[in-house]
Design a protein around this motif. Structure first.
Motif, PDB file in Angstrom:
ATOM      1  N   ALA A 137       0.773  -1.194  -0.032  1.00 58.52           N
ATOM      2  CA  ALA A 137       0.165   0.106  -0.061  1.00 58.52           C
ATOM      3  C   ALA A 137       0.788   1.363   0.110  1.00 58.52           C
ATOM      4  O   ALA A 137       1.914   1.232   0.725  1.00 58.52           O
ATOM      5  N   MET A 138       0.581   2.199  -0.772  1.00 57.26           N
ATOM      6  CA  MET A 138       1.019   3.448  -1.021  1.00 57.26           C
ATOM      7  C   MET A 138       0.191   4.587  -0.688  1.00 57.26           C
ATOM      8  O   MET A 138      -0.994   4.783  -1.122  1.00 57.26           O
ATOM      9  N   TYR A 139       0.864   5.333   0.680  1.00 53.68           N
ATOM     10  CA  TYR A 139      -0.158   6.714   0.774  1.00 53.68           C
ATOM     11  C   TYR A 139       0.613   8.016   0.587  1.00 53.68           C
ATOM     12  O   TYR A 139       1.879   7.903   0.561  1.00 53.68           O
ATOM     13  N   MET A 140      -0.249   8.863   0.232  1.00 52.67           N
ATOM     14  CA  MET A 140       0.635  10.217  -0.308  1.00 52.67           C
ATOM     15  C   MET A 140      -0.326  11.296   0.576  1.00 52.67           C
ATOM     16  O   MET A 140      -1.220  11.224   0.783  1.00 52.67           O
ATOM     17  N   VAL A 141       0.746  12.397   0.830  1.00 51.05           N
ATOM     18  CA  VAL A 141       0.194  13.348   1.693  1.00 51.05           C
ATOM     19  C   VAL A 141       0.759  14.733   1.173  1.00 51.05           C
ATOM     20  O   VAL A 141       1.725  14.964   0.103  1.00 51.05           O
ATOM     21  N   ASP A 142      -0.562  15.603   0.606  1.00 48.06           N
ATOM     22  CA  ASP A 142      -0.203  16.840   0.155  1.00 48.06           C
ATOM     23  C   ASP A 142       0.829  17.658   0.856  1.00 48.06           C
ATOM     24  O   ASP A 142       1.225  17.399   2.117  1.00 48.06           O
ATOM     25  N   PRO A 143       1.626  18.440   0.117  1.00 46.72           N
ATOM     26  CA  PRO A 143       2.742  19.211   0.984  1.00 46.72           C
ATOM     27  C   PRO A 143       2.421  20.016   2.080  1.00 46.72           C
ATOM     28  O   PRO A 143       1.756  20.559   2.088  1.00 46.72           O
ATOM     29  N   LEU A 144       3.256  19.631   3.088  1.00 46.69           N
ATOM     30  CA  LEU A 144       3.089  20.356   4.430  1.00 46.69           C
ATOM     31  C   LEU A 144       3.915  21.921   4.150  1.00 46.69           C
ATOM     32  O   LEU A 144       4.934  21.973   3.455  1.00 46.69           O
ATOM     33  N   ILE A 145       3.488  22.666   5.084  1.00 45.39           N
ATOM     34  CA  ILE A 145       4.232  24.056   4.874  1.00 45.39           C
ATOM     35  C   ILE A 145       4.586  24.735   6.211  1.00 45.39           C
ATOM     36  O   ILE A 145       3.830  24.342   7.161  1.00 45.39           O
ATOM     37  N   SER A 146       5.813  25.308   6.049  1.00 48.35           N
ATOM     38  CA  SER A 146       6.312  25.916   7.234  1.00 48.35           C
ATOM     39  C   SER A 146       6.502  27.614   6.750  1.00 48.35           C
ATOM     40  O   SER A 146       6.753  27.726   5.717  1.00 48.35           O
ATOM     41  N   GLN A 147       6.039  28.492   7.586  1.00 46.25           N
ATOM     42  CA  GLN A 147       5.869  30.009   7.090  1.00 46.25           C
ATOM     43  C   GLN A 147       7.095  30.743   7.969  1.00 46.25           C
ATOM     44  O   GLN A 147       7.187  30.461   9.197  1.00 46.25           O
ATOM     45  N   PRO A 148       7.480  31.838   7.535  1.00 46.75           N
ATOM     46  CA  PRO A 148       8.199  32.688   8.094  1.00 46.75           C
ATOM     47  C   PRO A 148       7.422  33.799   9.034  1.00 46.75           C
ATOM     48  O   PRO A 148       6.172  33.505   8.783  1.00 46.75           O
ATOM     49  N   SER A 149       7.847  34.507   9.762  1.00 48.02           N
ATOM     50  CA  SER A 149       7.014  35.416  10.590  1.00 48.02           C
ATOM     51  C   SER A 149       6.430  36.413   9.547  1.00 48.02           C
ATOM     52  O   SER A 149       5.318  36.893   9.803  1.00 48.02           O
ATOM     53  N   GLN A 150       6.924  36.727   8.594  1.00 47.45           N
ATOM     54  CA  GLN A 150       6.506  37.539   7.921  1.00 47.45           C
ATOM     55  C   GLN A 150       6.539  37.333   6.213  1.00 47.45           C
ATOM     56  O   GLN A 150       7.702  36.799   5.869  1.00 47.45           O
ATOM     57  N   PRO A 151       5.774  37.633   5.072  1.00 47.16           N
ATOM     58  CA  PRO A 151       6.034  37.186   3.909  1.00 47.16           C
ATOM     59  C   PRO A 151       7.211  38.043   3.378  1.00 47.16           C
ATOM     60  O   PRO A 151       7.558  38.962   3.672  1.00 47.16           O
ATOM     61  N   MET A 152       7.878  37.369   2.223  1.00 52.40           N
ATOM     62  CA  MET A 152       8.896  37.845   1.602  1.00 52.40           C
ATOM     63  C   MET A 152       8.436  39.319   0.827  1.00 52.40           C
ATOM     64  O   MET A 152       7.188  39.281   0.367  1.00 52.40           O
TER      65      MET A 152
END
Length: 348
Positions: A137-152
């Motif tokens: 069996a193979m399971y896939m997970v959509d991309p997880l994200i980590s964010q900076p304190s402010q947008p670039m």
């Protein structure tokens, strides 16, 4: 939208590719595999775009409901230099009610990593079954994200910061029923006609985890339309224009396992630029050139994700597909719309 669509198709193709290679090399074996990626969401828009990059060294936990209904961690892995993680389990347990999330850092609330993009973890993502056969069996997970304190500062103004949880997530997101009959073949990829409007000068790109620091990026030609043939990228006086990747990196590391199977693990990007006399070597030469051009200009005919997608799709096709893809890359590299080649000289 075009970028997100292309990325989703690329993720699906890569997962299927891992399945085929694993079955072909190791034979049919029992077990369950869960895999996914973690990205730095630089614009804080809650999705993966061309401004984002994979994060290495991020701990990802897999949570499933226990017999008492409480969420229990059943696995954990750390992302590699390409931002990927994987967890394996014996047998074929039903993981359709499970999810993965970035593990909180014990150094403090809300801190998920020591890197500059580890200020706020994104939401957890559900585990999706994409393959189940012969006790595998193979399971896939959509991309997880980590964010900076402010947008670039260079992010589009239309990007609206997403709301991230302030503490560890203890409840899984809604999960719909997923069956092995879910179609594995995504729709046809969009044409590489993506263009961005002129943008102000950009600050230096953040360092890629696991790679040496990049030199400061000049304001031009990154925001200008430029395309250069492979011969220019081989010249010593233009070597400082290589961004994100370097000449000594292996083709297998940059383009993935299918490229490793075709070109071996010793083929470098610089050697790939010398390829000729064979459709596959021509594809490699023009593909590497297009990748360099895409990192050198936001307005190049292909963005990096499209280069990866079309390159690997060609390797899965016929000789005719390989040659046609190589010719399309070459046409873009030579500036088919009379686009000039603009590279900064490294000689002072």
């Amino acid at each position: 939208m075009l970028i997100n669509y292309a990325m989703q198709k690329l993720y699906s193709n890569i997962i299927l590719l891992f399945i085929l290679i694993n079955v072909g090399i190791n034979g049919v074996q029992g077990g369950t595999m869960v895999s996914g990626t973690v990205f730095c969401d630089q614009c804080k828009d809650g999705q993966v775009s061309m401004f984002d990059y994979p994060l290495s060294g991020m701990k990802v936990a897999m949570m499933c409901p226990g017999s008492d209904g409480q969420m229990t961690k059943i696995g954990e892995d750390t992302t590699n230099m390409l931002g990927s993680y994987g967890m394996s389990f014996d047998g074929t347990p039903n993981l359709s009610t499970c999810f993965t999330q970035i593990s909180p850092n014990p150094n403090g609330p809300g801190s998920v990593s020591s890197n500059s993009c580890g200020s706020e973890p994104g939401p957890p993502k559900s585990v999706k079954l994409i393959f189940s056969m012969f006790g595998m069996a193979m399971y896939m997970v959509d991309p997880l994200i980590s964010q900076p304190s402010q947008p670039m500062s260079y992010c589009p103004r239309s990007s609206s910061p997403s709301q991230s949880p302030s503490g560890p997530v203890i409840q899984p997101p809604p999960v719909g029923p997923v069956t092995p009959e879910t179609p594995l073949t995504p729709p046809k990829a969009p044409s590489p006609a993506f263009r961005l409007p002129p943008m102000p000068g950009l600050p230096p790109l953040p360092p890629m985890p696991g790679l040496p620091p990049l030199p400061p990026m000049p304001p031009a030609p990154f925001v200008q339309e430029t395309a250069c043939p492979y011969a220019y990228w081989m010249m010593p006086e233009y070597k400082c224009n290589w961004r994100v990747v370097n000449p000594d990196m292996s083709v297998a590391l940059v383009f993935g396992p299918l490229a490793a199977q075709k070109y071996g693990t010793d083929m470098t990007l610089y050697k790939g630029l010398q390829g000729k006399g064979d459709p596959y070597m021509t594809l490699l030469r023009e593909g590497v050139t297009s990748l360099l051009n895409s990192y050198n200009s936001l307005n190049f005919s292909y963005n990096p994700l499209q280069v990866f997608h079309h390159f690997n799709e060609a390797l899965l096709g016929s000789n005719r597909t390989v040659l046609l893809t190589a010719l399309r890359f070459k046409r873009a590299n030579y500036g088919h719309d009379h686009v000039p080649c603009k590279l900064n000289s490294c000689q002072h």
